[in-house]
Design an enzyme around this catalytic site. Structure first.
Site, short mmCIF file in Angstrom:
data_model
loop_
_atom_site.label_atom_id
_atom_site.label_comp_id
_atom_site.label_asym_id
_atom_site.label_seq_id
_atom_site.Cartn_x
_atom_site.Cartn_y
_atom_site.Cartn_z
N ARG A 292 0.75 -1.18 -0.16
CA ARG A 292 0.18 -0.14 0.07
C ARG A 292 0.85 1.19 0.33
O ARG A 292 0.53 2.09 -0.67
CB ARG A 292 -0.96 0.10 1.35
CG ARG A 292 -1.72 1.19 1.30
CD ARG A 292 -2.73 1.28 2.42
NE ARG A 292 -2.41 0.52 3.62
CZ ARG A 292 -1.29 0.85 4.48
NH1 ARG A 292 -1.01 2.32 4.44
NH2 ARG A 292 -1.24 0.44 5.60
N TYR B 107 -16.56 17.43 -15.68
CA TYR B 107 -17.16 16.06 -15.49
C TYR B 107 -18.11 15.85 -14.53
O TYR B 107 -17.88 16.22 -13.39
CB TYR B 107 -15.88 15.10 -15.23
CG TYR B 107 -16.33 13.70 -15.03
CD1 TYR B 107 -17.07 12.96 -15.85
CD2 TYR B 107 -15.60 13.17 -13.68
CE1 TYR B 107 -17.31 11.71 -15.38
CE2 TYR B 107 -15.82 11.88 -13.61
CZ TYR B 107 -16.50 11.14 -14.27
OH TYR B 107 -16.92 9.60 -14.08
N ASP C 247 -7.48 19.58 -14.34
CA ASP C 247 -7.64 18.27 -14.91
C ASP C 247 -7.38 18.18 -16.14
O ASP C 247 -8.11 18.84 -17.15
CB ASP C 247 -9.41 17.88 -14.41
CG ASP C 247 -9.69 16.26 -14.95
OD1 ASP C 247 -8.91 15.81 -15.81
OD2 ASP C 247 -10.70 16.09 -14.50
N LYS D 124 -8.25 7.00 -19.18
CA LYS D 124 -8.61 7.46 -20.59
C LYS D 124 -7.43 7.43 -21.45
O LYS D 124 -6.76 6.27 -21.67
CB LYS D 124 -9.21 8.72 -20.37
CG LYS D 124 -10.09 9.03 -19.16
CD LYS D 124 -11.06 8.08 -19.23
CE LYS D 124 -12.49 8.46 -18.59
NZ LYS D 124 -12.25 8.51 -16.99
#
Length: 388
Positions: free
Chosen positions: A49, A101, A173, A198
């Site tokens: 982690r 978004y 973004d 993406k």
């Protein structure tokens, strides 16, 4: 490293052959923990982690692509955004673009509002308007450019300069542009965020997010948040993203080329109303996009003249190569209906005010042959109800 061209960075930046075997591709370190010689004495890795060698390679690669010093990877784009907003505290305020978004809107309004972090949505292209909204509690400007789904272009240099005047953080973004077309850190942004699901991944086979920064303190805080909250990507996802990055310039060049032709075709079509693509000379952000982007991207949106939601849905059900699906940025072309899909969480009144109409259709133009894509879109637009 600064002299390395982008097409070389995607192959070599932060990526070295595995020292134990000489493997050219970064191995998938599928392990949850790492052996220690004695407590605290190890080879840089303790628990997966906190750190994983596959993730380290990806993070270094991503940092180089954005001309940054530090890359921090998360389990998804929204997990990355969640990590960024956790830099703030109750009572702090964000000013965000009003064309963004739907998942970002949902996170800001329906999650972080409950924790006392307030967001005001506005047109960030009007810097006087933004300046008037800044209060002593404002801590961050949240920017998308090109915006999702209406492809508005925001002036990064102007926005970042305004933020610095008021000692605000700017997070951009950069998902729609990808690091190949635009590098917000170069314009003064403090943080660059990606849904690497993406264009960066590029093959619709991984979900992953990332933040890139230059500031040492920001990087330390984000790395702490990444570890403390645990929304980290697994090593296989990191491997797939590294692999996808290697073809990013090739994919983006083809997507941009195809999208430009699709946009010109839509402008001339009798049933199409507004076409949103910054590569069109009449697009209000065309000159600005030319200034701050390498090319105009692979995303195209448009409305129907009659603004019929039913007609939009019928068109989307008839395409063959444009697959009706959420997401974007893969090698395959996708078609979607933002009002009912990606932006369904935004109230109708608010999305209409931002010019996101009932009939808005969003295209993620892929790398197929342009003739096939044009034929497919043409037949879907020409068909009438009752046609088979």
């Amino acid at each position: 490293m600064n002299t390395m061209k982008f097409e070389t960075k995607v192959i070599h930046a932060g990526i070295t052959p595995d020292p134990s075997t000489g493997a050219v591709m970064t191995p998938v370190f599928q392990t949850s923990t790492f052996v220690q010689k004695s407590p605290g004495i190890h080879q840089g890795y303790e628990y997966a982690r906190s750190q994983n060698p596959t993730r380290t390679a990806l993070q270094n690669n991503l940092a180089a692509l954005e001309n940054g010093k530090y890359g921090i990877a998360f389990a998804s784009g929204l997990a990355a955004m969640d990590g960024v907003i956790k830099l703030l505290k109750p009572g702090d305020e964000i000013i965000a673009t009003n064309d963004l978004y739907g998942g970002s809107y949902r996170l800001l309004k329906q999650v972080f509002e409950n924790f006392g972090i307030h967001t005001t949505f506005t047109d960030l292209s009007d810097t006087d308007n933004v300046r008037a909204l800044i209060t002593p509690q404002t801590r961050m400007l949240w920017v998308e450019t090109p915006t999702n789904p209406l492809l508005n272009i925001l002036d990064l240099e102007s926005i970042c300069s305004l933020a610095k005047d008021y000692e605000l953080m700017t997070c951009v973004d950069n998902t729609f542009a990808s690091p190949y077309l635009q590098n917000p850190l170069d314009f003064g942004a403090d943080l660059v965020l990606h849904s690497a699901t993406k264009y960066i991944g590029g093959h619709s086979d991984v979900v992953l997010g990332a933040v890139v920064v230059n500031d040492d303190e920001l990087a330390e805080r984000l790395t702490f948040i990444q570890n403390a909250t645990g929304a980290v990507p697994g090593p296989q996802d990191c491997f797939l993203t590294i692999r996808g990055i290697k073809t990013l310039p090739l994919r983006m060049d083809r997507a941009c080329e195809n999208a430009a032709q699709i946009a010109e075709f839509l402008v001339e079509h009798e049933v199409v109303g507004d076409v949103f693509y910054p590569g069109l000379s009449h697009h209000p952000g065309h000159d600005l996009a030319k200034k701050q982007m390498k090319d105009f991207g692979g995303m195209v949106s448009f409305n129907l003249k009659d603004d019929s939601m039913e007609e939009a849905k019928r068109i989307m059900s008839r395409t063959r190569y444009f697959l009706l699906a959420e997401s974007l940025g893969g090698v395959e072309s996708l078609i979607g209906h933002p009002p009912s899909m990606t932006h369904g969480s935004i109230p109708r009144k608010e999305r209409l005010a931002a010019r996101l109409m009932d009939s808005t259709i969003r295209l993620s133009v892929g790398v197929e042959h342009i003739d096939d894509l044009m034929e497919d879109l043409g037949q879907a637009l020409e068909a009438r109800p009752g046609d088979k």
